[in-house]
Structure formats: C-alpha cells, structure tokens
Design an enzyme around this catalytic site. Structure first.
Site, PDB file in Angstrom:
ATOM      1  CB  CYS A  96      70.571 -13.385 -38.591  1.00  0.00           C
ATOM      2  SG  CYS A  96      71.947 -13.197 -39.754  1.00  0.00           S
TER       3      CYS A  96
ATOM      4  CG  HIS B  51      79.972 -13.566 -40.830  1.00  0.00           C
ATOM      5  ND1 HIS B  51      80.237 -14.165 -39.416  1.00  0.00           N
ATOM      6  CD2 HIS B  51      78.750 -14.141 -41.291  1.00  0.00           C
ATOM      7  CE1 HIS B  51      79.284 -14.853 -39.202  1.00  0.00           C
ATOM      8  NE2 HIS B  51      78.323 -14.952 -40.113  1.00  0.00           N
TER       9      HIS B  51
ATOM     10  CB  CYS C  32      76.114 -17.128 -38.355  1.00  0.00           C
ATOM     11  SG  CYS C  32      76.310 -17.385 -40.076  1.00  0.00           S
TER      12      CYS C  32
END
Length: 403
Positions: free
Chosen positions: A389, A359, A91
């Site tokens: 994160c 996202h 991510c």
C-alpha cells in the site's frame, strides 16, 4: 522484449529507528554505500558494470536529500561513471526502484541496474519534508486527508476486521519472523553493518518482539483514537467521505502496526547476456510490474486493485501465484488483501513482516522482493507476488518467476 532477471538481493538488518537503535550513528549515505559495496563484492562488479543505481527514499530532506543515490555511489567503491537516481513513491519507493530498473532493462536501456532503497527513520523523521498532501489545505481538504493510522482503522471498519483479528495477525507476524530467524532463512541476504571503524554493530533485525501474545497486545490503547475523535477530529473528515459508516472503529496500535526502523536493501537486475558476461546465474525473472492510484482517504487499499491489474494484464489467476509478500503497514491492509482474493494466510508473509521487523519506508519494497525470492527458493515455489500500500492512495506490485 529483453527479459529482466534478478541476480542478487541483499539487505541490512532493520535497526530500531530511535536514538538508542544500533544503526543510529550511521547516515543514510553510509548505510547505502555499505550495501552497494556488499552487492559489488558479492558479484564481482568492476568498472561501469551497471547502467544506473535507482534508489528509493521517502523523506528526501537534510542528510537524505540532494539525490542521495548519486552521493551513495560516490561514497561507495562503485565506479564514478555509474550515476544515481533517487525516487519517491512513498512506502513503495524501494519496489518502484526495482520495477523501473526491470522495465529499463526490458526496454533495452542498459544491460544491468542496481535498485533498492534506504530510510533512516531514527535520524530523519517521517514527515520532516512537510508534504503538501498533508499540510496544504487546498489539496488536503479536497481529498479528505486523514493520517494513515485513521485510514487503517477505516479499512477495519469498512471490511469488518475486529481488534482481535488485527492482533492475531500481528502475533503471527512475530512468531513467523522468529521462526525464520531461528531457521536461518535470512542468512544469505543479511549484510552485517559496521561502524566507521569497521566494527560490526548490527547483524539481526533489532525491532522484533518474539514474546508478543494476544494478552500483551490487549493491554495497548488504540493509537489513533484521540486524533480521530477529539474535535475537530479526523473521524469527522472520514465520515463526510464515507457517510454509510456509523463510526470509525479504532483497532490499530503500536503492536499491530509497522515499526519505525532504519534499513537499506539492494537488488542486482540485468539481462541474460549481462549474467553470462559476468559469470552470474539468474535467480528469478521479473515477470510483470504494475502501479495504480486509489482512493486517497482510505488510502491503504492499493494492494487489491494493483493485484487485480496484474491479473488482468498477465492473464493469470490468483491461484497461479504460490507466495505473497504484502507489506504489513497495518494489520488491516493484509487482512483486506486476503479477504479480497480469498488467499490463505499460509501463503502470505510466511516469514513475518513489517509488524514484527519494521518498515524502513524507502527500503521496504526492495526488502520484501528479496524475502519473497529467498522463500520461493527455500520452499521450491515457482511464482510470487510482492505488493505494498502507498500513502495518498496508490498501490504497486511485482511478479517474480523462478528460472
């Protein structure tokens, strides 16, 4: 050491990551090329203007495989002498692209870089790469692997966040994103995306649900309870790792977790001399970058230790930072960050986040840097921190300072 500056930051709108999403017909290569062309045109980049294109991308298979960064350069109007590098820190891939570009620039390896990322989650499904961390028992058993949704629920359980706490943050994200769009706060960064005929197909974040309230969220069932509790469930794995917990409280669902979307983003990063030579004015200095590994089971707590690392390495206090972008992978991730540093929500994700807008894995890190920079300028703030994160237990962060 040479300083690294941000000269521009742009992104696509986020499209719903499914077959009826507005960007579904666009490949990752074509979307990346459109973003690269927009950055080139906005800044008058000609010839071998940048050293490299560093491009984050998580699921690097099929049409997102084969060094997508280089393919996107060749599909764009950039000079073919510019190479491309695809990277994957899950991510945080888009943010890591920015950080690598900044540190290459600071180290003297070139005058300028384009950094960013892409993810077309509606075309190449998350997990399609069959990552060993999830499917190879020789590592998954030793790390007590659980899916990210379970990790988010572990955070909520461990640190005392209720379903209402998580839902309230989600409602705030939706309200803030709507206010930001209504106020035109993204207008200088958003690039309208066109189809193969050159016709506009998306100019706004498509995933948003501004009518979301506590009542509508209250009707949603926990998304990860079944995979946690149905034997042999992942809750049992988590409780072997964390025996002090009586049970895992499942509080996350589609409404307080990040959305699956398509999107891309890019930043132009360079030295002071690069800006002067090209008639460009720097918008911010990249003051510091950091990354860290963390517990792979709870997995999503990385923004806390990586921020602690930033503070230790820079000698800053948390109070020295005016604004924060903490990726809203799940509500509990942001709640834990604010709890750990006693940071007021008024300073965190003030224009909404991934719960509201989605996202796009490989692009999000670059997107939130751009959002942070825009907001620092709009609200006349001096210092900002972007952090995410990261799957399998990592964290990444970048500190910006206005110039």
């Amino acid at each position: 050491m040479t300083e690294a500056y941000i000269y521009d930051a742009i992104r696509s709108p986020r499209g719903k990551g499914r077959k009826d999403g507005a960007l579904h017909e666009v490949t990752a290569m074509r979307l990346s090329a459109q973003i690269l062309n927009a950055l080139k045109d906005r800044n008058g980049l000609e010839g071998h203007a940048v050293e490299d294109v560093i491009w984050g991308n998580v699921t690097q298979v099929m049409e997102q495989g084969g060094c997508l960064a280089r393919t996107a350069v060749l599909a764009s109007d950039l000079d073919q002498a510019i190479p491309g590098l695809s990277i994957n820190r899950f991510c945080a891939s888009g943010l890591e692209a920015v950080n690598i570009a900044a540190n290459q620039t600071r180290g003297g390896a070139g005058q300028a870089y384009i950094a960013g990322g892409v993810e077309m989650m509606g075309r190449v499904a998350m997990g399609a790469d069959g990552a060993a961390i999830a499917v190879d028992p020789s590592v998954a058993m030793n790390t007590y692997f659980v899916p990210q949704g379970i990790s988010a629920d572990i955070i909520a359980t461990e640190y005392g966040f209720s379903r209402d706490d998580c839902d309230m943050l989600a409602v705030a994200s939706q309200q803030r994103a709507k206010a930001a769009w209504d106020d035109g706060r993204f207008k200088n960064s958003i690039i309208a995306i066109k189809d193969q005929n050159g016709l506009p197909i998306l100019d706004h974040d498509e995933y948003m649900r501004p009518s979301t309230d506590m009542q509508s969220l209250g009707g949603l069932n926990p998304a990860f309870q079944a995979m946690g509790e149905v034997m042999p469930g992942f809750d049992a794995v988590a409780l072997m790792k964390y025996p002090h917990l009586e049970k895992i409280n499942h509080v996350h669902h589609a409404g307080n977790s990040s959305g699956i979307v398509d999107g891309a983003a890019a930043l132009l990063i360079g030295t002071k001399e690069f800006g002067e030579a090209n008639g460009l004015k720097p918008r911010a200095r990249i003051k510091h970058t950091a990354k860290i590994g963390t517990d792979p089971t709870i997995m999503l707590t990385g923004p806390v230790p990586v921020t602690e690392k930033v503070l230790a390495e820079t000698g800053m206090a948390i109070s020295d930072i005016d604004l924060f972008e903490v990726n809203e992978a799940f509500s509990s991730v942001v709640l834990r960050f604010m709890q750990a540093f006693d940071v007021d929500h008024d300073k965190v994700n003030v224009n909404g986040g991934s719960i509201a807008m989605g996202h796009p894995l490989g692009a999000t890190g670059a997107m939130i840097v751009g959002t942070l920079l825009d907001e620092m300028e709009r609200s006349d703030k001096e210092t900002g921190l972007a952090t995410l994160c990261v799957a399998s237990g990592m964290g990444a962060a970048t500190v910006l300072e206005r110039v």
